[in-house]
Design a protein around this motif. Structure first.
Motif, PDB file in Angstrom:
ATOM      1  N   SER A  55       0.850  -1.082  -0.028  1.00  0.00           N
ATOM      2  CA  SER A  55       0.139   0.001  -0.078  1.00  0.00           C
ATOM      3  C   SER A  55       0.797   1.345   0.074  1.00  0.00           C
ATOM      4  N   GLY A  56       1.514   1.495  -1.233  1.00  0.00           N
ATOM      5  CA  GLY A  56       2.733   2.349  -1.372  1.00  0.00           C
ATOM      6  C   GLY A  56       3.784   2.167  -0.902  1.00  0.00           C
ATOM      7  N   SER A  57       4.785   2.599  -1.303  1.00  0.00           N
ATOM      8  CA  SER A  57       6.212   2.135  -0.637  1.00  0.00           C
ATOM      9  C   SER A  57       6.481   2.691   0.585  1.00  0.00           C
ATOM     10  N   GLN A  58       5.728   3.612   0.937  1.00  0.00           N
ATOM     11  CA  GLN A  58       5.945   3.899   2.670  1.00  0.00           C
ATOM     12  C   GLN A  58       5.874   3.069   3.320  1.00  0.00           C
ATOM     13  N   GLN A  59       4.721   1.833   2.918  1.00  0.00           N
ATOM     14  CA  GLN A  59       4.667   1.030   3.601  1.00  0.00           C
ATOM     15  C   GLN A  59       5.784  -0.197   3.635  1.00  0.00           C
ATOM     16  N   GLY A  60       6.190  -0.173   2.728  1.00  0.00           N
ATOM     17  CA  GLY A  60       7.579  -1.175   2.816  1.00  0.00           C
ATOM     18  C   GLY A  60       8.432  -0.447   3.617  1.00  0.00           C
ATOM     19  N   LEU A  61       8.854   0.704   3.687  1.00  0.00           N
ATOM     20  CA  LEU A  61       9.659   1.214   4.742  1.00  0.00           C
ATOM     21  C   LEU A  61       9.155   0.950   6.259  1.00  0.00           C
ATOM     22  N   ASP A  62       8.034   0.875   6.546  1.00  0.00           N
ATOM     23  CA  ASP A  62       7.381   0.610   7.793  1.00  0.00           C
ATOM     24  C   ASP A  62       7.692  -1.085   8.162  1.00  0.00           C
ATOM     25  N   THR A 101      18.356  12.639   3.406  1.00  0.00           N
ATOM     26  CA  THR A 101      17.713  11.612   2.967  1.00  0.00           C
ATOM     27  C   THR A 101      16.103  12.019   2.967  1.00  0.00           C
ATOM     28  N   TYR A 102      15.249  10.726   2.594  1.00  0.00           N
ATOM     29  CA  TYR A 102      13.610  10.779   2.442  1.00  0.00           C
ATOM     30  C   TYR A 102      13.303  11.124   3.884  1.00  0.00           C
ATOM     31  N   LEU A 103      12.924  12.235   3.981  1.00  0.00           N
ATOM     32  CA  LEU A 103      11.798  12.569   5.410  1.00  0.00           C
ATOM     33  C   LEU A 103      11.108  11.663   5.962  1.00  0.00           C
ATOM     34  N   ILE A 106      21.063  -0.929   5.457  1.00  0.00           N
ATOM     35  CA  ILE A 106      21.582   0.186   4.680  1.00  0.00           C
ATOM     36  C   ILE A 106      20.655   0.829   3.879  1.00  0.00           C
ATOM     37  N   TYR A 107      19.765   1.981   4.043  1.00  0.00           N
ATOM     38  CA  TYR A 107      18.754   2.555   3.194  1.00  0.00           C
ATOM     39  C   TYR A 107      19.447   3.374   2.223  1.00  0.00           C
ATOM     40  N   THR A 108      19.118   3.261   1.110  1.00  0.00           N
ATOM     41  CA  THR A 108      19.661   4.121   0.170  1.00  0.00           C
ATOM     42  C   THR A 108      18.743   4.658  -0.933  1.00  0.00           C
ATOM     43  N   LEU A 109      18.945   5.783  -1.563  1.00  0.00           N
ATOM     44  CA  LEU A 109      18.140   5.965  -2.692  1.00  0.00           C
ATOM     45  C   LEU A 109      19.269   6.529  -3.885  1.00  0.00           C
ATOM     46  N   PRO A 110      19.801   5.328  -4.504  1.00  0.00           N
ATOM     47  CA  PRO A 110      20.835   5.914  -5.237  1.00  0.00           C
ATOM     48  C   PRO A 110      20.409   6.807  -7.004  1.00  0.00           C
ATOM     49  N   GLU A 131      16.958  -0.720  -1.236  1.00  0.00           N
ATOM     50  CA  GLU A 131      17.121   0.285  -2.332  1.00  0.00           C
ATOM     51  C   GLU A 131      15.664   0.959  -2.703  1.00  0.00           C
ATOM     52  N   ASP A 132      15.560   2.505  -2.256  1.00  0.00           N
ATOM     53  CA  ASP A 132      14.292   2.808  -2.588  1.00  0.00           C
ATOM     54  C   ASP A 132      14.281   3.554  -4.000  1.00  0.00           C
ATOM     55  N   ASP A 133      13.659   3.348  -4.832  1.00  0.00           N
ATOM     56  CA  ASP A 133      13.711   3.980  -6.287  1.00  0.00           C
ATOM     57  C   ASP A 133      12.196   4.563  -6.822  1.00  0.00           C
ATOM     58  N   PRO A 134      11.904   5.366  -6.134  1.00  0.00           N
ATOM     59  CA  PRO A 134      10.463   5.827  -6.799  1.00  0.00           C
ATOM     60  C   PRO A 134      10.720   6.759  -8.352  1.00  0.00           C
ATOM     61  N   TYR A 135      12.006   7.364  -8.515  1.00  0.00           N
ATOM     62  CA  TYR A 135      12.150   8.346  -9.484  1.00  0.00           C
ATOM     63  C   TYR A 135      12.754   7.669 -10.751  1.00  0.00           C
ATOM     64  N   SER A 136      13.387   6.427 -10.788  1.00  0.00           N
ATOM     65  CA  SER A 136      14.336   6.154 -11.676  1.00  0.00           C
ATOM     66  C   SER A 136      13.748   6.418 -13.078  1.00  0.00           C
ATOM     67  N   SER A 148       9.747   0.345  -4.844  1.00  0.00           N
ATOM     68  CA  SER A 148       9.331   1.475  -5.802  1.00  0.00           C
ATOM     69  C   SER A 148       7.629   1.419  -5.753  1.00  0.00           C
ATOM     70  N   THR A 149       7.473   2.395  -6.521  1.00  0.00           N
ATOM     71  CA  THR A 149       5.784   2.903  -6.451  1.00  0.00           C
ATOM     72  C   THR A 149       5.351   3.544  -7.713  1.00  0.00           C
ATOM     73  N   PHE A 150       3.951   3.434  -7.980  1.00  0.00           N
ATOM     74  CA  PHE A 150       3.288   4.234  -8.909  1.00  0.00           C
ATOM     75  C   PHE A 150       3.093   5.727  -8.626  1.00  0.00           C
TER      76      PHE A 150
HETATM   77  C1  LIG Z   1      12.051   8.300  -1.507  1.00  0.00           C
HETATM   78  C2  LIG Z   1      10.563   8.130  -1.349  1.00  0.00           C
HETATM   79  N1  LIG Z   1      10.054   6.849  -0.733  1.00  0.00           N
HETATM   80  C3  LIG Z   1       9.024   6.482  -0.664  1.00  0.00           C
HETATM   81  C4  LIG Z   1       7.997   7.438  -0.728  1.00  0.00           C
HETATM   82  C5  LIG Z   1       6.551   7.203  -0.647  1.00  0.00           C
HETATM   83  O1  LIG Z   1       6.003   7.027  -1.670  1.00  0.00           O
HETATM   84  P1  LIG Z   1       4.345   6.222  -1.803  1.00  0.00           P
HETATM   85  O2  LIG Z   1       3.510   6.939  -2.125  1.00  0.00           O
HETATM   86  O3  LIG Z   1       4.645   5.178  -2.723  1.00  0.00           O
HETATM   87  O4  LIG Z   1       4.108   5.502  -0.336  1.00  0.00           O
HETATM   88  C6  LIG Z   1       8.495   8.580  -1.174  1.00  0.00           C
HETATM   89  C7  LIG Z   1       7.258   9.846  -1.467  1.00  0.00           C
HETATM   90  O5  LIG Z   1       7.689  11.222  -1.548  1.00  0.00           O
HETATM   91  C8  LIG Z   1       9.640   9.094  -1.650  1.00  0.00           C
HETATM   92  O6  LIG Z   1      10.037  10.286  -2.145  1.00  0.00           O
END
Ligand SMILES: Cc1ncc(COP(=O)(O)O)c(C=O)c1O
Length: 502
Positions: free
Chosen positions: A191-198, A217-219, A259-263, A294-299, A324-326
């Protein structure tokens, strides 16, 4: 206004403040329009921390008894006849029942920035949202109509915790094009990549563990890790991404759990980690046996040359998990993201996810499945890349018009953000307050750091505002920065900057 604190009482101090202010408001002693003292001043007057007063004011705001505005302070609201307000004096203070020390931030920054997006007179350069006008509405409508016709009510029923199989299939094929070879069983729909972090925090981390993050890094990741009570080890970055030479020195002495990274097109700095750094990072993870997230929402959002292969694509040791995420390429409200990882990890994540939300929303998954399998994503990506490239260039052109001395930025090759450093004389709080007064917002850079940053940084988003708004917003902001940097900027304006960010 007389507030007294009883330090022998079992009632928390902030609640004592809430109760007394609430009583004064409900009794009409503090009528609508009354300005409450600034947090810092009240804190000093009654001998408590500023955060205690901040908590008390937040409580009153939640009860709709007061509201805050930058530059105007916290004001008493008219007593509405809403049930919440009528109940305000009779309800127990629910916060007293909450678990203590949850670690959840009470910082209202993101909520306030979102609220300001709704205000038509404010140009928001703050949040990382895709442009609503680029959402392919007609295609979405058609897909939904067809799905409902074909599937009827089953479109709206439960599905497996791991996600619907057709979406896991089509995602694994789509990712293959990005060099990520995985089977559908190695994909978990989130449910969003935020859930993956959690979930990562719940699966891997206990309070007191160490996690390596880039600095900045990502807030949202900082918030998750802090809530888990972990110790964050921030690794500085340069224009090639995380300084893996510094990471190597840390790993010689410490044993982080993750290790959390956004390369790629990092949030917030826009940096792309170079291929050699990527290889070095993978070697270190292998040598010291530390998993990488590896967090990759933007590639997919590259505007010049395509970015290097992801860490996951380069990884031969199977130590990298890919998130990653839509949300950035299509729309965030659907809440569909995914994790690619070895099956053992997917199984563990799914077990935990099950107890949180059973599964990700079913219609959203079907919609994304059709969007990918009907090949709609490729032309859509071409369209948004073109639009965002233009917005990025407009932002840079406008920044170049008259940047205040000492104001520098990094032009990103992809993603959503310019990362900027303000002149030395600019302090963060008056900068933000004055910007809001002048009707432009940005993400304050300090929110992206674990440790106190060495300078005042800001993150500017160019995907959400339209080109004309970017011009207006940047011109306003450059004026604001020049004014705040001016040594003659009045001291009382700096003081006003201590008001809450609302
Ligand atoms: C680096 C990064 N990871 C995760 C997210 C969370 O995205 P999602 O909407 O898929 O939960 C964001 C959203 O800003 C982001 O910038």
């Amino acid at each position: 206004m007389n507030i007294t604190i009883d330090r022998t009482s079992r009632i928390p101090i902030y609640l004592q403040i809430v109760r007394q202010l609430r009583a004064l408001i409900l009794a009409g002693t503090l009528p609508a329009g009354t300005k409450l003292p600034p947090e810092r001043r009240l804190a000093r007057a009654i001998g408590v921390n500023r955060s205690t007063v901040l908590n008390a004011y937040s409580e009153l705001k939640a009860d709709a008894l007061v509201e805050s505005h930058v530059g105007r302070g916290t004001m008493v609201l008219p007593l509405a006849s809403s049930p919440e307000v009528e109940d305000a004096g009779r309800n127990p203070e629910w916060r007293q029942f909450f678990r203590s020390e949850t670690g959840y931030s009470r910082d209202p920054l993101i909520r306030d920035l979102l609220e300001m997006i709704e205000r038509p007179d404010v140009v928001s350069l703050a949040l990382g949202l895709p442009a609503p006008e680029l959402v392919p509405l007609a295609a979405i409508q058609e897909l939904l109509d067809r799905l409902l016709g074909e599937m009827g009510a089953s479109l709206l029923l439960h599905c497996p915790t791991e996600g619907i199989s057709p979406l896991r299939d089509v995602l694994s094929q789509w990712l293959c094009r990005r060099g990520i070879r995985c089977s559908p069983a190695e994909v978990l729909i989130l449910s969003g990549s935020q859930q993956g972090l959690d979930l990562a925090a719940r699966v891997f981390l206990s309070a007191g563990d160490e996690v390596v993050v880039e600095e900045p890094t990502y807030l949202g990741a900082l918030q998750v890790f802090r809530s888990a009570g972990v110790r964050l080890v921030g690794i500085p970055m340069d224009d090639q991404g995380m300084r893996t030479d510094l990471l190597a020195r840390i790993l010689e002495r410490r044993r982080p759990k993750l290790i959390y990274t956004l390369p790629t097109f990092q949030n917030p700095s826009g940096t792309v980690m170079g291929p050699e750094r990527r290889a070095h990072l993978l070697r270190l993870a292998e040598e010291y046996n530390v998993p990488i997230l590896e967090d990759d929402p933007y590639s997919e959002l590259s505007y010049d040359a395509p970015p290097p292969d992801s860490l996951t694509a380069m990884d031969t040791g199977r130590r990298v998990m890919y998130l990653s995420t839509f949300s950035k390429i299509l729309f965030p409200g659907l809440r569909v993201g995914w994790l690619v990882a070895p099956r053992a990890v997917i199984r563990q994540f799914a077990l935990v996810k099950q107890s949180i939300d059973l599964h990700t929303n079913t219609p959203g998954q079907w919609l994304m499945e059709r969007f990918l399998s009907r090949e709609l994503v490729t032309p859509h990506l071409a369209r948004v890349r073109e639009a965002y490239r233009r917005r990025r260039d407009v932002m840079e052109e406008t920044l170049l018009e008259s940047p205040p001395p000492g104001f520098t930025w990094r032009k990103p090759a992809g993603g959503f953000y310019f990362w900027c450093r303000c002149p030395e004389a600019v302090e963060r709080t008056p900068l933000f307050s004055h910007a809001v007064e002048q009707k432009v917002t940005f993400l304050p850079g300090w929110a992206c750091f674990n440790d106190e940053p060495e300078a005042t940084f800001i993150r500017l988003n160019f995907s959400y505002p339209q080109p004309e708004e970017i011009r207006t917003g940047i011109r306003r902001l450059m004026r604001v920065i020049a004014e705040v940097a001016d040594q003659n900027w009045p001291v009382h304006r700096r003081e006003a900057g201590t008001l809450p960010i609302v």
